[in-house]
Scaffold this motif. Structure first.
Motif, mmCIF file in Angstrom:
data_model
loop_
_atom_site.group_PDB
_atom_site.id
_atom_site.type_symbol
_atom_site.label_atom_id
_atom_site.label_comp_id
_atom_site.label_asym_id
_atom_site.label_seq_id
_atom_site.Cartn_x
_atom_site.Cartn_y
_atom_site.Cartn_z
ATOM 1 N N ILE A 9 16.117 7.113 -58.702
ATOM 2 C CA ILE A 9 15.621 7.801 -57.511
ATOM 3 C C ILE A 9 15.933 9.295 -57.587
ATOM 4 C CG2 ILE A 9 15.917 8.027 -55.010
ATOM 5 C CD1 ILE A 9 16.362 5.015 -54.897
ATOM 6 N N ILE A 10 17.139 9.619 -58.033
ATOM 7 C CA ILE A 10 17.532 11.028 -58.119
ATOM 8 C C ILE A 10 16.688 11.763 -59.147
ATOM 9 C CG2 ILE A 10 19.417 12.579 -58.766
ATOM 10 C CD1 ILE A 10 21.356 10.460 -57.642
ATOM 11 N N ILE A 11 16.480 11.142 -60.306
ATOM 12 C CA ILE A 11 15.695 11.797 -61.364
ATOM 13 C C ILE A 11 14.253 12.004 -60.923
ATOM 14 C CG2 ILE A 11 14.763 11.490 -63.685
ATOM 15 C CD1 ILE A 11 17.351 10.103 -64.449
ATOM 16 N N VAL A 12 13.645 10.979 -60.331
ATOM 17 C CA VAL A 12 12.260 11.101 -59.872
ATOM 18 C C VAL A 12 12.149 12.175 -58.788
ATOM 19 C CG1 VAL A 12 10.410 9.899 -58.654
ATOM 20 C CG2 VAL A 12 11.639 8.737 -60.486
ATOM 21 N N THR A 13 13.115 12.208 -57.878
ATOM 22 C CA THR A 13 13.097 13.215 -56.818
ATOM 23 C C THR A 13 13.189 14.617 -57.386
ATOM 24 O OG1 THR A 13 14.139 11.656 -55.276
ATOM 25 C CG2 THR A 13 14.235 13.989 -54.717
ATOM 26 N N VAL A 14 14.107 14.826 -58.324
ATOM 27 C CA VAL A 14 14.272 16.153 -58.926
ATOM 28 C C VAL A 14 13.021 16.565 -59.688
ATOM 29 C CG1 VAL A 14 15.574 17.463 -60.639
ATOM 30 C CG2 VAL A 14 16.781 15.992 -59.022
ATOM 31 N N ILE A 15 12.437 15.643 -60.453
ATOM 32 C CA ILE A 15 11.222 15.964 -61.207
ATOM 33 C C ILE A 15 10.080 16.327 -60.267
ATOM 34 C CG2 ILE A 15 9.448 14.983 -62.714
ATOM 35 C CD1 ILE A 15 11.623 13.410 -64.107
ATOM 36 N N CYS A 16 9.922 15.557 -59.193
ATOM 37 C CA CYS A 16 8.855 15.867 -58.221
ATOM 38 C C CYS A 16 9.084 17.224 -57.574
ATOM 39 C CB CYS A 16 8.792 14.777 -57.160
ATOM 40 S SG CYS A 16 8.146 13.192 -57.746
ATOM 41 N N GLY A 17 10.346 17.560 -57.304
ATOM 42 C CA GLY A 17 10.634 18.860 -56.706
ATOM 43 C C GLY A 17 10.370 20.010 -57.654
ATOM 44 N N ASP A 74 -0.094 16.239 -40.027
ATOM 45 C CA ASP A 74 0.785 16.599 -38.914
ATOM 46 C C ASP A 74 0.005 17.293 -37.812
ATOM 47 O OD1 ASP A 74 0.254 19.077 -39.949
ATOM 48 O OD2 ASP A 74 2.317 19.548 -40.506
ATOM 49 N N HIS A 75 0.718 18.005 -36.923
ATOM 50 C CA HIS A 75 0.082 18.617 -35.749
ATOM 51 C C HIS A 75 -0.833 19.777 -36.097
ATOM 52 C CE1 HIS A 75 3.564 21.070 -36.661
ATOM 53 N NE2 HIS A 75 3.114 22.017 -35.859
ATOM 54 N N LEU A 76 -0.752 20.274 -37.332
ATOM 55 C CA LEU A 76 -1.642 21.342 -37.773
ATOM 56 C C LEU A 76 -2.626 20.856 -38.843
ATOM 57 C CD1 LEU A 76 0.844 24.363 -38.006
ATOM 58 C CD2 LEU A 76 -0.788 23.846 -36.178
ATOM 59 N N GLY A 77 -2.693 19.556 -39.033
ATOM 60 C CA GLY A 77 -3.605 19.001 -40.026
ATOM 61 C C GLY A 77 -3.124 19.139 -41.459
ATOM 62 N N ARG A 78 -1.866 19.472 -41.654
ATOM 63 C CA ARG A 78 -1.328 19.628 -43.013
ATOM 64 C C ARG A 78 -0.963 18.263 -43.593
ATOM 65 N NH1 ARG A 78 3.090 24.054 -41.254
ATOM 66 N NH2 ARG A 78 3.508 22.284 -39.874
ATOM 67 N N ASP A 79 -1.088 18.150 -44.906
ATOM 68 C CA ASP A 79 -0.821 16.888 -45.592
ATOM 69 C C ASP A 79 0.692 16.615 -45.590
ATOM 70 O OD1 ASP A 79 -1.111 14.593 -47.150
ATOM 71 O OD2 ASP A 79 -0.857 15.731 -49.001
ATOM 72 N N ILE A 80 1.092 15.496 -45.017
ATOM 73 C CA ILE A 80 2.511 15.170 -44.895
ATOM 74 C C ILE A 80 3.115 14.864 -46.264
ATOM 75 C CG2 ILE A 80 4.155 13.513 -43.943
ATOM 76 C CD1 ILE A 80 2.402 13.270 -41.497
ATOM 77 N N LEU A 81 2.387 14.149 -47.124
ATOM 78 C CA LEU A 81 2.915 13.822 -48.447
ATOM 79 C C LEU A 81 3.204 15.081 -49.252
ATOM 80 C CD1 LEU A 81 3.626 11.827 -50.683
ATOM 81 C CD2 LEU A 81 1.203 11.740 -51.289
ATOM 82 N N SER A 82 2.306 16.037 -49.218
ATOM 83 C CA SER A 82 2.532 17.291 -49.949
ATOM 84 C C SER A 82 3.734 18.044 -49.388
ATOM 85 C CB SER A 82 1.280 18.171 -49.875
ATOM 86 O OG SER A 82 0.164 17.518 -50.459
ATOM 87 N N ARG A 83 3.909 18.006 -48.076
ATOM 88 C CA ARG A 83 5.040 18.693 -47.475
ATOM 89 C C ARG A 83 6.357 17.974 -47.807
ATOM 90 N NH1 ARG A 83 4.136 22.638 -44.142
ATOM 91 N NH2 ARG A 83 6.011 22.321 -42.888
ATOM 92 N N ILE A 84 6.309 16.655 -47.929
ATOM 93 C CA ILE A 84 7.503 15.909 -48.348
ATOM 94 C C ILE A 84 7.897 16.299 -49.769
ATOM 95 C CG2 ILE A 84 8.345 13.627 -48.990
ATOM 96 C CD1 ILE A 84 8.501 14.022 -46.059
ATOM 97 N N ILE A 85 6.913 16.404 -50.645
ATOM 98 C CA ILE A 85 7.195 16.748 -52.041
ATOM 99 C C ILE A 85 7.732 18.168 -52.147
ATOM 100 C CG2 ILE A 85 6.144 17.108 -54.308
ATOM 101 C CD1 ILE A 85 4.212 14.820 -53.636
ATOM 102 N N TYR A 86 7.103 19.114 -51.465
ATOM 103 C CA TYR A 86 7.592 20.495 -51.496
ATOM 104 C C TYR A 86 8.930 20.620 -50.764
ATOM 105 C CZ TYR A 86 3.665 22.936 -53.662
ATOM 106 O OH TYR A 86 2.740 23.420 -54.562
ATOM 107 N N GLY A 87 9.183 19.735 -49.806
ATOM 108 C CA GLY A 87 10.457 19.775 -49.085
ATOM 109 C C GLY A 87 11.641 19.386 -49.937
ATOM 110 N N ILE A 88 11.395 18.797 -51.119
ATOM 111 C CA ILE A 88 12.494 18.463 -52.025
ATOM 112 C C ILE A 88 13.210 19.724 -52.478
ATOM 113 C CG2 ILE A 88 13.035 17.477 -54.290
ATOM 114 C CD1 ILE A 88 10.668 15.586 -53.911
ATOM 115 N N ARG A 89 12.483 20.807 -52.628
ATOM 116 C CA ARG A 89 13.093 22.029 -53.158
ATOM 117 C C ARG A 89 14.208 22.559 -52.261
ATOM 118 N NH1 ARG A 89 8.103 25.500 -55.870
ATOM 119 N NH2 ARG A 89 7.745 24.053 -57.630
ATOM 120 N N PRO A 90 13.962 22.850 -50.987
ATOM 121 C CA PRO A 90 15.082 23.323 -50.151
ATOM 122 C C PRO A 90 16.071 22.227 -49.797
ATOM 123 C CG PRO A 90 13.102 23.105 -48.827
ATOM 124 C CD PRO A 90 12.687 22.878 -50.242
#
Length: 293
Positions: free
Chosen positions: A19-27, A59-75
């Motif tokens: 899980i950690i490796i996949v998360t880091v790679i996706c981030g 979400d409330h602005l029509g943004r893709d939640i999956l993409s935001r989850i993936i980009y949210g890995i970075r911070p």
């Protein structure tokens, strides 16, 4: 290598590492993995349900939640790992100097650590944010300011156990330099302790940065971060509770993965712990049987 084999024998540890490796790679490769731009606004898809194109909905602005989850890995994960590495590095340098040289050097450095540790962690973090302002960079600076003293004290205790060992005394007697002794004789035997305390601290740091972002003190819009996504979804938590699931489950999964990995790493690096736990499990039924008779 034997210790790594012990770690690989634990199925829960293997799953956690995966899980950690996949998360880091996706981030790291978020622009290649994410299906859409995480900041692209499309009001026609406001609160849209999941579909083939948008697997987790919008979400409330029509943004893709999956993409935001993936980009949210970075911070939420990668930058926390970077702050942890800096904190451990500073703490290791101070801890090695205090534990190896002792005396006045130890007393001075530990008094500096005592001053830093006398302030509650969240109070110190809020103070740093109050001075420098909100934002991810300032949160990371607050983490480094808080954590280095704690790492220094623990590493100093570990180093102090081996400073008076016979092989260290012999190295000093034959004229080996302090740097050579630390690198050759001290670091290898204390690496296990450093690895364990580092892996055990990452979970709390992830929760803290998500908490600060949830309160509006961390990552700012329109950037994606898991804690901030929870804050944005709380307005519709009763009508669209599924919007809370994606960031919430992401935080839970990565925190649990690091916790399980830390426990398995501690047992793998110190096999006597596993032996003691097995011995306790064997003795416990016999003790209960004796008490029942």
């Amino acid at each position: 290598m034997r210790r790594l084999k012990n770690l690989c024998k634990d199925p829960l540890a293997v799953v956690s590492i995966g899980i950690i490796i996949v998360t880091v790679i996706c981030g790291v490769f978020a622009p290649l993995v994410a299906p859409h731009d995480p900041e692209e606004v499309n009001m026609s898809l406001r609160y849209a349900h999941s579909s083939v194109e948008y697997l987790l909905g919008n979400d409330h602005l029509g943004r893709d939640i999956l993409s935001r989850i993936i980009y949210g890995i970075r911070p939420s994960v990668l930058w926390v790992l970077a702050a942890l590495a800096v904190s451990v590095m500073i703490g290791a340098v101070i801890g090695f100097l205090a534990g190896y040289f002792g005396g006045k050097v130890d007393a001075f450095l530990m008094r500096c650590c005592d001053i830093m540790l006398s302030f509650p962690g969240y109070v110190m973090a809020l103070a740093v944010i109050g001075v420098l302002g909100v934002g991810l960079e300032n949160i990371l600076i607050a983490f480094i300011t808080i954590k280095w003293a704690w790492f220094a004290r623990i590493i100093r205790t570990s180093v102090n156990q081996f400073t008076e060992a016979d092989y260290v005394r012999y190295a000093k007697t034959i004229g080996k330099g302090h740097v050579f002794i630390m690198v050759r004789h001290i670091i290898p035997v204390t690496f296990a302790d450093i690895a364990v305390i580092s892996s055990s601290s990452i979970s709390s740091m992830i929760l803290q940065i998500s908490g600060f972002s949830f309160l509006g003190l961390g990552v700012q819009a329109p950037a994606a971060e898991w804690g901030m996504m929870l804050n944005e979804a709380r307005e519709v938590m009763f009508t669209r509770p599924e919007l809370l699931l994606a960031p919430g489950l992401s935080i839970i999964m990565i925190v649990m993965a690091f916790n399980f990995f830390s426990d398995a790493l501690q047992i793998a690096l110190d096999p006597t712990r596993q032996g003691r736990s097995k011995k306790e499990n064997i003795q416990l039924p016999s003790k209960r049987a004796a008490e029942s008779t």
